[in-house]
Design an enzyme around this catalytic site. Structure first.
Site, PDB file in Angstrom:
ATOM      1  N   GLY A 161       0.842  -1.205   0.000  1.00  0.00           N
ATOM      2  CA  GLY A 161       0.000   0.000   0.000  1.00  0.00           C
ATOM      3  C   GLY A 161       0.869   1.243   0.000  1.00  0.00           C
ATOM      4  O   GLY A 161       2.095   1.164   0.100  1.00  0.00           O
ATOM      5  N   GLY A 163       0.509  -1.063   6.436  1.00  0.00           N
ATOM      6  CA  GLY A 163      -0.536  -0.053   6.584  1.00  0.00           C
ATOM      7  C   GLY A 163      -1.847  -0.711   6.974  1.00  0.00           C
ATOM      8  O   GLY A 163      -1.918  -1.911   7.257  1.00  0.00           O
ATOM      9  N   ASP A 218      -6.453  -0.005   6.419  1.00  0.00           N
ATOM     10  CA  ASP A 218      -7.530   0.842   5.920  1.00  0.00           C
ATOM     11  C   ASP A 218      -8.296   1.480   7.062  1.00  0.00           C
ATOM     12  O   ASP A 218      -8.815   2.588   6.929  1.00  0.00           O
ATOM     13  CB  ASP A 218      -8.463   0.014   5.032  1.00  0.00           C
ATOM     14  CG  ASP A 218      -7.721  -0.524   3.833  1.00  0.00           C
ATOM     15  OD1 ASP A 218      -7.220   0.293   3.041  1.00  0.00           O
ATOM     16  OD2 ASP A 218      -7.573  -1.754   3.718  1.00  0.00           O
ATOM     17  N   GLY A 241      -7.548  -3.173   1.307  1.00  0.00           N
ATOM     18  CA  GLY A 241      -7.903  -2.176   0.297  1.00  0.00           C
ATOM     19  C   GLY A 241      -7.019  -2.297  -0.940  1.00  0.00           C
ATOM     20  O   GLY A 241      -7.457  -2.023  -2.065  1.00  0.00           O
ATOM     21  N   GLU A 267      -0.610 -10.558   3.470  1.00  0.00           N
ATOM     22  CA  GLU A 267      -0.347  -9.661   4.606  1.00  0.00           C
ATOM     23  C   GLU A 267      -0.640 -10.381   5.926  1.00  0.00           C
ATOM     24  O   GLU A 267       0.115 -10.251   6.892  1.00  0.00           O
ATOM     25  CB  GLU A 267      -1.206  -8.397   4.498  1.00  0.00           C
ATOM     26  CG  GLU A 267      -0.742  -7.467   3.387  1.00  0.00           C
ATOM     27  CD  GLU A 267      -1.692  -6.317   3.124  1.00  0.00           C
ATOM     28  OE1 GLU A 267      -1.226  -5.307   2.584  1.00  0.00           O
ATOM     29  OE2 GLU A 267      -2.895  -6.421   3.439  1.00  0.00           O
ATOM     30  N   LYS A 287      -7.345   7.134   9.559  1.00  0.00           N
ATOM     31  CA  LYS A 287      -7.700   5.706   9.560  1.00  0.00           C
ATOM     32  C   LYS A 287      -8.258   5.243  10.907  1.00  0.00           C
ATOM     33  O   LYS A 287      -8.712   4.113  11.037  1.00  0.00           O
ATOM     34  CB  LYS A 287      -6.468   4.856   9.219  1.00  0.00           C
ATOM     35  CG  LYS A 287      -5.724   5.248   7.936  1.00  0.00           C
ATOM     36  CD  LYS A 287      -6.404   4.698   6.729  1.00  0.00           C
ATOM     37  CE  LYS A 287      -5.688   4.958   5.416  1.00  0.00           C
ATOM     38  NZ  LYS A 287      -4.464   4.244   5.224  1.00  0.00           N
TER      39      LYS A 287
HETATM   40  C1  5RP Z   1      -3.321  -3.599   1.214  1.00  0.00           C
HETATM   41  C2  5RP Z   1      -3.616  -3.023   2.535  1.00  0.00           C
HETATM   42  C3  5RP Z   1      -3.079  -1.656   2.819  1.00  0.00           C
HETATM   43  O1  5RP Z   1      -2.251  -1.705   3.917  1.00  0.00           O
HETATM   44  C4  5RP Z   1      -4.233  -0.732   3.077  1.00  0.00           C
HETATM   45  O2  5RP Z   1      -5.091  -0.780   1.956  1.00  0.00           O
HETATM   46  C5  5RP Z   1      -3.776   0.695   3.323  1.00  0.00           C
HETATM   47  O3  5RP Z   1      -3.247   1.218   2.148  1.00  0.00           O
HETATM   48  P1  5RP Z   1      -2.726   2.716   2.075  1.00  0.00           P
HETATM   49  O4  5RP Z   1      -1.523   2.789   2.926  1.00  0.00           O
HETATM   50  O5  5RP Z   1      -2.428   2.927   0.610  1.00  0.00           O
HETATM   51  O6  5RP Z   1      -3.839   3.608   2.550  1.00  0.00           O
HETATM   52  O7  5RP Z   1      -4.243  -3.600   3.387  1.00  0.00           O
HETATM   53  O8  5RP Z   1      -3.979  -4.827   1.036  1.00  0.00           O
END
Ligand code: 5RP
Length: 242
Positions: free
Chosen positions: A34, A89, A91, A103, A110, A128
């Site tokens: 992400g 990261g 969401d 996301g 992960e 978040k």
């Molecule tokens: C990917 C994830 C990301 O960590 C999550 O979507 C957050 O992304 P970003 O740092 O771009 O906001 O779970 O599968």
């Protein structure tokens, strides 16, 4: 520059920089996916160039490519099955360090990588943080076989928990489905407030076509939250999940 003047990207980078302070020589690291995790990988790459010796397992092909380009030593969970720390990261997160992830479509790897790690640090900007998970549609990774039937089962099960919301099969373009690195589909479930994430997590996992879901419970040990006032840490940087 004062934190209040930082852009959203600046805040993500500030959280990443704070998490990087815990990385030491010889560590085995999980690298998240992400835009926030990409800041961490970028900063880690600079430290590696300066001589930091770490070995890393990426959680997606995207992160693998970024890390490779920066000269970061990579491994797999087969070669390095136990990791010291994963930095990723999210969401959404709540005060109990429960997360919604996926996301970016990498939730399965992960979660596997986080579960193989002694500690998991989440890096995020303050937007978040939520009182109750669920404003962000919950990503659920499902097998391609029987996808429509699996979606129906998710819908029925969720209705039984009072969670009613549209389920959308994720697409990259009209009629072109998003496919994960593992070859699965993602269903985004717009349930709204999830009052009992533990029960939802258990019931989702009991549906055969569900490969995994984006509720990460009992995995994060600390969350680095970048806001206008600086970086705040929720949880424990040296210890166990809450
Ligand atoms: C990917 C994830 C990301 O960590 C999550 O979507 C957050 O992304 P970003 O740092 O771009 O906001 O779970 O599968």
């Amino acid at each position: 520059m004062s934190m209040s003047a930082l852009s959203a990207e600046g805040m993500k980078r500030a959280a990443a920089r704070a998490a990087l302070e815990s990385v030491t020589h010889g560590m085995r690291l999980g690298l998240g996916t992400g835009s926030t995790a990409a800041h961490f990988v970028d900063l880690l790459g600079a430290r590696v160039k300066d001589g930091l010796d770490v070995v890393c397992v990426p959680t997606s092909e995207r992160t693998r490519a970024q890390a490779e380009g920066l000269g970061i030593a990579l491994s797999t969970l087969d070669e390095t099955p136990q990791l010291d720390l994963t930095v990723d990261g999210a969401d959404e997160f709540d005060h109990a360090l429960r997360l919604i992830k996926g996301g970016g479509g990498a939730l399965l790897r992960e979660k596997i990588v986080a579960a193989a790690s002694t500690r998991m640090f989440v890096i995020a900007d303050a937007t978040k943080e939520v009182e109750t998970l669920g404003a962000f549609p919950l990503p659920v990774e499902i097998d391609r076989f029987g996808a429509r039937s699996t979606m129906l089962q998710i819908e029925r099960m969720a209705r039984g928990l009072g969670l009613i919301g549209p389920l959308m099969l994720r697409e990259v373009a009209p009629a072109e489905r998003f496919v994960t690195d593992g070859g699965h589909y993602i269903v985004d479930c717009a349930f709204g407030a999830i009052d009992d994430p533990e029960t939802l997590a258990q019931r989702l996992s009991a549906i055969p076509g569900v490969v995994d879901h984006g509720l990460f419970i009992g995995l994060a040990t600390a969350i680095f939250i970048a806001g206008a006032e600086g970086v705040r840490i929720l949880g424990n940087i040296s210890g166990d999940p809450l």
